[in-house]
Design a protein around this motif. Structure first.
Motif, PDB file in Angstrom:
ATOM      1  N   ILE A  51       0.824  -1.207   0.000  1.00 43.93           N
ATOM      2  CA  ILE A  51       0.000   0.000   0.000  1.00 43.93           C
ATOM      3  C   ILE A  51       0.861   1.261   0.000  1.00 43.93           C
ATOM      4  O   ILE A  51       0.737   2.126  -0.856  1.00 43.93           O
ATOM      5  CB  ILE A  51      -0.958   0.004   1.206  1.00 43.93           C
ATOM      6  N   ASP A  52       1.755   1.388   0.956  1.00 41.32           N
ATOM      7  CA  ASP A  52       2.570   2.599   1.041  1.00 41.32           C
ATOM      8  C   ASP A  52       3.735   2.603   0.056  1.00 41.32           C
ATOM      9  O   ASP A  52       4.284   3.672  -0.243  1.00 41.32           O
ATOM     10  CB  ASP A  52       3.116   2.769   2.462  1.00 41.32           C
ATOM     11  N   ARG A  53       4.141   1.417  -0.398  1.00 40.86           N
ATOM     12  CA  ARG A  53       5.277   1.296  -1.324  1.00 40.86           C
ATOM     13  C   ARG A  53       6.573   1.795  -0.699  1.00 40.86           C
ATOM     14  O   ARG A  53       7.521   2.131  -1.394  1.00 40.86           O
ATOM     15  CB  ARG A  53       5.004   2.060  -2.635  1.00 40.86           C
ATOM     16  N   ASP A  54       6.602   1.843   0.622  1.00 46.08           N
ATOM     17  CA  ASP A  54       7.796   2.302   1.332  1.00 46.08           C
ATOM     18  C   ASP A  54       7.814   1.643   2.706  1.00 46.08           C
ATOM     19  O   ASP A  54       7.541   2.278   3.729  1.00 46.08           O
ATOM     20  CB  ASP A  54       7.797   3.823   1.456  1.00 46.08           C
ATOM     21  N   PRO A  55       8.137   0.335   2.746  1.00 43.26           N
ATOM     22  CA  PRO A  55       8.021  -0.384   4.018  1.00 43.26           C
ATOM     23  C   PRO A  55       8.939   0.147   5.108  1.00 43.26           C
ATOM     24  O   PRO A  55       8.572   0.155   6.281  1.00 43.26           O
ATOM     25  CB  PRO A  55       8.389  -1.822   3.639  1.00 43.26           C
ATOM     26  N   VAL A  56      10.129   0.601   4.737  1.00 42.04           N
ATOM     27  CA  VAL A  56      11.058   1.103   5.747  1.00 42.04           C
ATOM     28  C   VAL A  56      10.484   2.352   6.425  1.00 42.04           C
ATOM     29  O   VAL A  56      10.490   2.474   7.653  1.00 42.04           O
ATOM     30  CB  VAL A  56      12.429   1.397   5.110  1.00 42.04           C
ATOM     31  N   ALA A  57       9.959   3.276   5.623  1.00 44.83           N
ATOM     32  CA  ALA A  57       9.422   4.513   6.191  1.00 44.83           C
ATOM     33  C   ALA A  57       8.201   4.239   7.062  1.00 44.83           C
ATOM     34  O   ALA A  57       8.075   4.800   8.165  1.00 44.83           O
ATOM     35  CB  ALA A  57       9.063   5.495   5.080  1.00 44.83           C
ATOM     36  N   GLN A  58       7.281   3.373   6.590  1.00 45.53           N
ATOM     37  CA  GLN A  58       6.096   3.101   7.411  1.00 45.53           C
ATOM     38  C   GLN A  58       6.486   2.458   8.735  1.00 45.53           C
ATOM     39  O   GLN A  58       6.042   2.894   9.802  1.00 45.53           O
ATOM     40  CB  GLN A  58       5.093   2.189   6.698  1.00 45.53           C
ATOM     41  N   LEU A  59       7.316   1.427   8.690  1.00 49.50           N
ATOM     42  CA  LEU A  59       7.663   0.731   9.922  1.00 49.50           C
ATOM     43  C   LEU A  59       8.482   1.608  10.858  1.00 49.50           C
ATOM     44  O   LEU A  59       8.286   1.575  12.086  1.00 49.50           O
ATOM     45  CB  LEU A  59       8.411  -0.563   9.593  1.00 49.50           C
ATOM     46  N   ASP A  60       9.388   2.406  10.320  1.00 43.62           N
ATOM     47  CA  ASP A  60      10.139   3.321  11.175  1.00 43.62           C
ATOM     48  C   ASP A  60       9.193   4.283  11.907  1.00 43.62           C
ATOM     49  O   ASP A  60       9.353   4.531  13.108  1.00 43.62           O
ATOM     50  CB  ASP A  60      11.149   4.128  10.346  1.00 43.62           C
ATOM     51  N   GLY A  61       8.211   4.820  11.184  1.00 45.86           N
ATOM     52  CA  GLY A  61       7.266   5.747  11.793  1.00 45.86           C
ATOM     53  C   GLY A  61       6.415   5.085  12.861  1.00 45.86           C
ATOM     54  O   GLY A  61       6.210   5.646  13.957  1.00 45.86           O
TER      55      GLY A  61
ATOM     56  N   ILE B  24       9.929  -6.349  10.288  1.00 43.52           N
ATOM     57  CA  ILE B  24       9.198  -6.214  11.549  1.00 43.52           C
ATOM     58  C   ILE B  24       9.956  -6.896  12.679  1.00 43.52           C
ATOM     59  O   ILE B  24      10.049  -6.367  13.802  1.00 43.52           O
ATOM     60  CB  ILE B  24       7.773  -6.787  11.398  1.00 43.52           C
ATOM     61  N   ILE B  25      10.519  -8.075  12.418  1.00 45.04           N
ATOM     62  CA  ILE B  25      11.308  -8.777  13.435  1.00 45.04           C
ATOM     63  C   ILE B  25      12.487  -7.925  13.867  1.00 45.04           C
ATOM     64  O   ILE B  25      12.746  -7.749  15.073  1.00 45.04           O
ATOM     65  CB  ILE B  25      11.787 -10.139  12.873  1.00 45.04           C
ATOM     66  N   ASP B  26      13.214  -7.382  12.902  1.00 45.24           N
ATOM     67  CA  ASP B  26      14.393  -6.565  13.207  1.00 45.24           C
ATOM     68  C   ASP B  26      14.017  -5.369  14.070  1.00 45.24           C
ATOM     69  O   ASP B  26      14.679  -5.083  15.089  1.00 45.24           O
ATOM     70  CB  ASP B  26      15.040  -6.093  11.903  1.00 45.24           C
ATOM     71  N   ARG B  27      12.965  -4.666  13.706  1.00 46.42           N
ATOM     72  CA  ARG B  27      12.577  -3.477  14.460  1.00 46.42           C
ATOM     73  C   ARG B  27      12.027  -3.824  15.834  1.00 46.42           C
ATOM     74  O   ARG B  27      12.230  -3.092  16.801  1.00 46.42           O
ATOM     75  CB  ARG B  27      11.572  -2.658  13.651  1.00 46.42           C
ATOM     76  N   THR B  28      11.334  -4.948  15.936  1.00 48.46           N
ATOM     77  CA  THR B  28      10.810  -5.380  17.235  1.00 48.46           C
ATOM     78  C   THR B  28      11.947  -5.621  18.221  1.00 48.46           C
ATOM     79  O   THR B  28      11.905  -5.178  19.380  1.00 48.46           O
ATOM     80  CB  THR B  28       9.963  -6.649  17.079  1.00 48.46           C
ATOM     81  N   LEU B  29      12.980  -6.312  17.764  1.00 49.70           N
ATOM     82  CA  LEU B  29      14.113  -6.608  18.636  1.00 49.70           C
ATOM     83  C   LEU B  29      14.884  -5.343  18.989  1.00 49.70           C
ATOM     84  O   LEU B  29      15.276  -5.146  20.146  1.00 49.70           O
ATOM     85  CB  LEU B  29      15.029  -7.627  17.959  1.00 49.70           C
ATOM     86  N   ARG B  30      15.077  -4.473  18.006  1.00 51.29           N
ATOM     87  CA  ARG B  30      15.848  -3.253  18.266  1.00 51.29           C
ATOM     88  C   ARG B  30      15.109  -2.307  19.217  1.00 51.29           C
ATOM     89  O   ARG B  30      15.739  -1.599  20.004  1.00 51.29           O
ATOM     90  CB  ARG B  30      16.163  -2.543  16.949  1.00 51.29           C
ATOM     91  N   ALA B  31      13.763  -2.294  19.122  1.00 49.82           N
ATOM     92  CA  ALA B  31      12.968  -1.401  19.968  1.00 49.82           C
ATOM     93  C   ALA B  31      12.635  -2.017  21.327  1.00 49.82           C
ATOM     94  O   ALA B  31      12.071  -1.345  22.187  1.00 49.82           O
ATOM     95  CB  ALA B  31      11.673  -1.019  19.248  1.00 49.82           C
ATOM     96  N   GLY B  32      12.967  -3.291  21.509  1.00 45.44           N
ATOM     97  CA  GLY B  32      12.622  -3.950  22.767  1.00 45.44           C
ATOM     98  C   GLY B  32      11.127  -4.143  22.948  1.00 45.44           C
ATOM     99  O   GLY B  32      10.617  -4.109  24.072  1.00 45.44           O
ATOM    100  N   LEU B  33      10.426  -4.370  21.842  1.00 51.85           N
ATOM    101  CA  LEU B  33       8.963  -4.511  21.899  1.00 51.85           C
ATOM    102  C   LEU B  33       8.514  -5.972  21.822  1.00 51.85           C
ATOM    103  O   LEU B  33       7.398  -6.262  21.369  1.00 51.85           O
ATOM    104  CB  LEU B  33       8.319  -3.709  20.763  1.00 51.85           C
ATOM    105  N   GLN B  34       9.346  -6.893  22.276  1.00 51.93           N
ATOM    106  CA  GLN B  34       8.956  -8.295  22.272  1.00 51.93           C
ATOM    107  C   GLN B  34       7.655  -8.483  23.054  1.00 51.93           C
ATOM    108  O   GLN B  34       7.489  -7.932  24.133  1.00 51.93           O
ATOM    109  CB  GLN B  34      10.059  -9.160  22.900  1.00 51.93           C
ATOM    110  N   GLY B  35       6.744  -9.249  22.476  1.00 50.24           N
ATOM    111  CA  GLY B  35       5.459  -9.503  23.116  1.00 50.24           C
ATOM    112  C   GLY B  35       4.435  -8.417  22.904  1.00 50.24           C
ATOM    113  O   GLY B  35       3.327  -8.506  23.447  1.00 50.24           O
ATOM    114  N   ARG B  36       4.768  -7.393  22.092  1.00 49.53           N
ATOM    115  CA  ARG B  36       3.833  -6.277  21.919  1.00 49.53           C
ATOM    116  C   ARG B  36       3.540  -5.984  20.448  1.00 49.53           C
ATOM    117  O   ARG B  36       2.986  -4.941  20.127  1.00 49.53           O
ATOM    118  CB  ARG B  36       4.402  -5.033  22.598  1.00 49.53           C
ATOM    119  N   VAL B  37       3.931  -6.897  19.579  1.00 49.36           N
ATOM    120  CA  VAL B  37       3.727  -6.702  18.137  1.00 49.36           C
ATOM    121  C   VAL B  37       2.937  -7.874  17.580  1.00 49.36           C
ATOM    122  O   VAL B  37       3.233  -9.036  17.879  1.00 49.36           O
ATOM    123  CB  VAL B  37       5.074  -6.560  17.397  1.00 49.36           C
TER     124      VAL B  37
END
Length: 397
Positions: A185-195, A225-238
Motif C-alpha cells: 500500500i505505502d510502497r515504502d516499508p522502511v518509512a512506514q515501519l520506522d514511523g 518487523i522482526i528486526d525493528r521489534t528486537l531493536r525497539a525492545g517490543l517483544q510480546g507487543r507486536v
C-alpha cells in the motif's frame, strides 16, 4: 447480583462443578452440589461451559448490521475496497454508534465477551471512529471488554498527517496502533515501519500490522518487523494480522522465519479465510508464537459476510487446517478463548478462580461436538452478569 453461583456446569466437558462468582470475578470452583452459595444460584443444567470467546481481530466501526441490505460494489482488491469504502461510508452512517452497538450485541449473543478491534483513523475521520466505538461500548455498560487499535486503513506514508493522527490516538488511550501493507500500500516499508515503531516505543503502546502481501514480499516485511521489534525492545507487543505469506513459503524458509518470530515474541491474528494457505499453527505453538482468531469485518463495505460468531470462525480454522482429532478440535476452540488472553491484555482467561467471570454455556456433549455443530449459546455471562440467554441479549442500549 454481587455474589452468586452457577451450578452444575461442565468446564471444557469435564465433571460437573459449581462456579461461584463475586462481582466480576470467578472466586470458586467446587464439585457440583458442594458449594454453599451466599446469594442466588442459577442452574447450569449440566451444560458444557467454555470461557467467553475473545475476538482478536475485529472492525466494529465499519458495519451496516441492522440497516437495509447493501449490495457489494467496487473493485475486489485491497486498494479497490479502500477506495469504495471511502466513497460510500458516509451514505451508510459509518462509523456510527448505533451500528457499532448492533455489532457488539451480536458478539455478546454468540458469547464473545472481549474484543480487540481496529478502528479507522484517517484524514477524513480524524479520531471520530474511536469516539464512536467508546460510546458504543459504554452503552453496553462494560459487558464486552473492548480494546482499540488505531488503524490507518487508507495507508500511512502515502497520506501525510496519518502518523500524527496515530500518535494522537496513542496519547488518547488506544492500546495499540496499526499499520497496513507497508510495501503493497505505502510502497515504502522502511518509512512506514520506522514511523510506527517510533510512536509505539515513545508512547508505550503495541503494534498490530495488517499484512496481506504474499510470498517473498510478505516474508521480507516480516523480516523488517522482526528486526525493528528486537531493536525497539517490543517483544510480546507486536502482532501481524492476516499474514497470508507465512503459509505460502517453502518449509525451510518457513521454519527459519518461525524461529525468528518466536525470538521476537511476535503474535499472529487470523480470520482463517477460505482459499488461503493454512498457517503452520503447530510450529507456531511450539515456539510460543501467539495465535488469535477474529471475525474481521461483519457486513461492511468490504464484504457482506459475517455474523459475529467466533465459534464459527474456529470451525473455519479447523476445516482450513484439516483438523480432525478431538485434541485438534479442542485446540481450535482454545485459540478462540484461553489462548487469546494476551490479545486483550489478560494474564488468564479461563474458568478458574481469579479470572474475570466470562463464560458461555452450550448444549453439547463435549468441546469437539460444540465446534462442529456450532449450537446456539444457552447462557452468556460477561463480567459476572448474565447478558444473554437462549440467543437473546438481555441488555438495553
Amino acid at each position: 447480583m454481587t455474589s452468586w453461583t452457577i451450578a452444575n456446569v461442565r468446564p471444557w466437558g469435564a465433571a460437573p462443578v459449581d462456579l461461584t462468582i463475586d462481582g466480576t470475578e470467578i472466586t470458586g470452583v467446587r464439585p457440583a452440589g458442594t458449594a454453599r452459595p451466599d446469594g442466588e444460584s442459577v442452574d447450569g443444567r449440566g451444560l458444557l461451559a467454555l470461557p467467553g470467546f475473545v475476538n482478536a481481530h475485529a472492525h466494529v466501526d465499519k458495519s451496516w448490521w441492522g440497516q437495509p441490505w447493501v449490495s457489494y460494489g467496487g473493485e475486489p482488491t485491497t486498494q479497490g475496497r479502500i477506495a469504495h469504502e471511502r466513497a460510500e461510508r458516509d451514505r451508510y452512517g459509518i462509523p456510527g454508534v448505533d451500528g457499532t452497538v448492533a455489532v457488539l450485541r451480536e458478539y455478546l449473543r454468540h458469547g464473545t465477551t472481549a474484543t480487540r478491534t481496529h478502528v479507522d483513523v484517517d484524514l477524513g475521520l480524524g479520531l471520530r471512529g474511536i469516539e464512536v466505538v467508546r460510546e458504543a461500548a459504554d452503552r453496553l455498560d462494560g459487558a464486552i471488554d473492548v480494546e482499540i487499535v488505531a488503524f490507518p486503513q487508507d495507508g500511512v506514508i502515502r497520506r501525510p498527517g496519518v502518523l500524527d493522527l496515530l500518535d494522537r490516538a496513542a496519547q488518547a488511550g488506544a492500546t495499540s496502533i496499526g499499520g497496513l501493507d507497508p510495501a503493497g500500500i505505502d510502497r515504502d516499508p522502511v518509512a512506514q515501519l520506522d514511523g510506527l515503531f517510533e510512536i509505539a516505543e515513545r508512547r508505550g503502546v503495541g503494534l498490530d500490522i495488517h499484512l496481506h502481501d504474499g510470498g517473498e514480499l510478505g516474508a521480507f516485511q516480516y523480516e523488517l518487523i522482526i528486526d525493528r521489534t528486537l531493536r525497539a525492545g517490543l517483544q510480546g507487543r507486536v502482532t501481524v494480522s492476516h499474514g497470508f505469506a507465512l503459509g505460502e513459503l517453502a518449509p525451510d524458509r518457513q521454519r527459519a522465519l518461525l524461529d525468528d518470530l518466536g525470538e521476537a515474541g511476535i503474535s499472529w491474528a487470523t480470520v482463517a479465510p477460505v482459499r488461503t494457505a493454512p498457517l503452520p499453527w503447530r510450529g507456531m505453538a511450539e515456539r510460543g508464537i501467539g495465535l488469535g482468531l477474529g471475525t474481521d469485518g461483519i457486513r461492511d463495505l468490504w464484504s457482506p459476510f459475517g455474523d459475529g460468531d467466533l465459534l464459527r470462525i474456529a470451525l473455519g480454522f479447523a476445516r482450513l487446517h484439516g483438523l480432525r482429532t478431538d485434541e485438534e478440535l479442542t485446540a481450535a476452540v482454545e485459540l478462540a478463548t484461553t489462548k487469546a488472553a494476551p490479545f486483550v491484555h489478560r494474564e488468564r482467561h479461563d474458568l478458574v478462580p481469579g479470572a474475570r467471570a466470562d463464560l458461555v454455556l452450550i448444549d453439547a456433549q463435549n468441546v469437539p461436538d460444540a465446534l462442529v455443530r456450532v449450537p446456539p449459546r444457552a447462557l452468556v455471562v460477561a463480567g459476572g452478569r448474565v447478558v444473554a440467554r437462549d440467543g437473546e441479549v438481555l441488555l438495553n442500549a
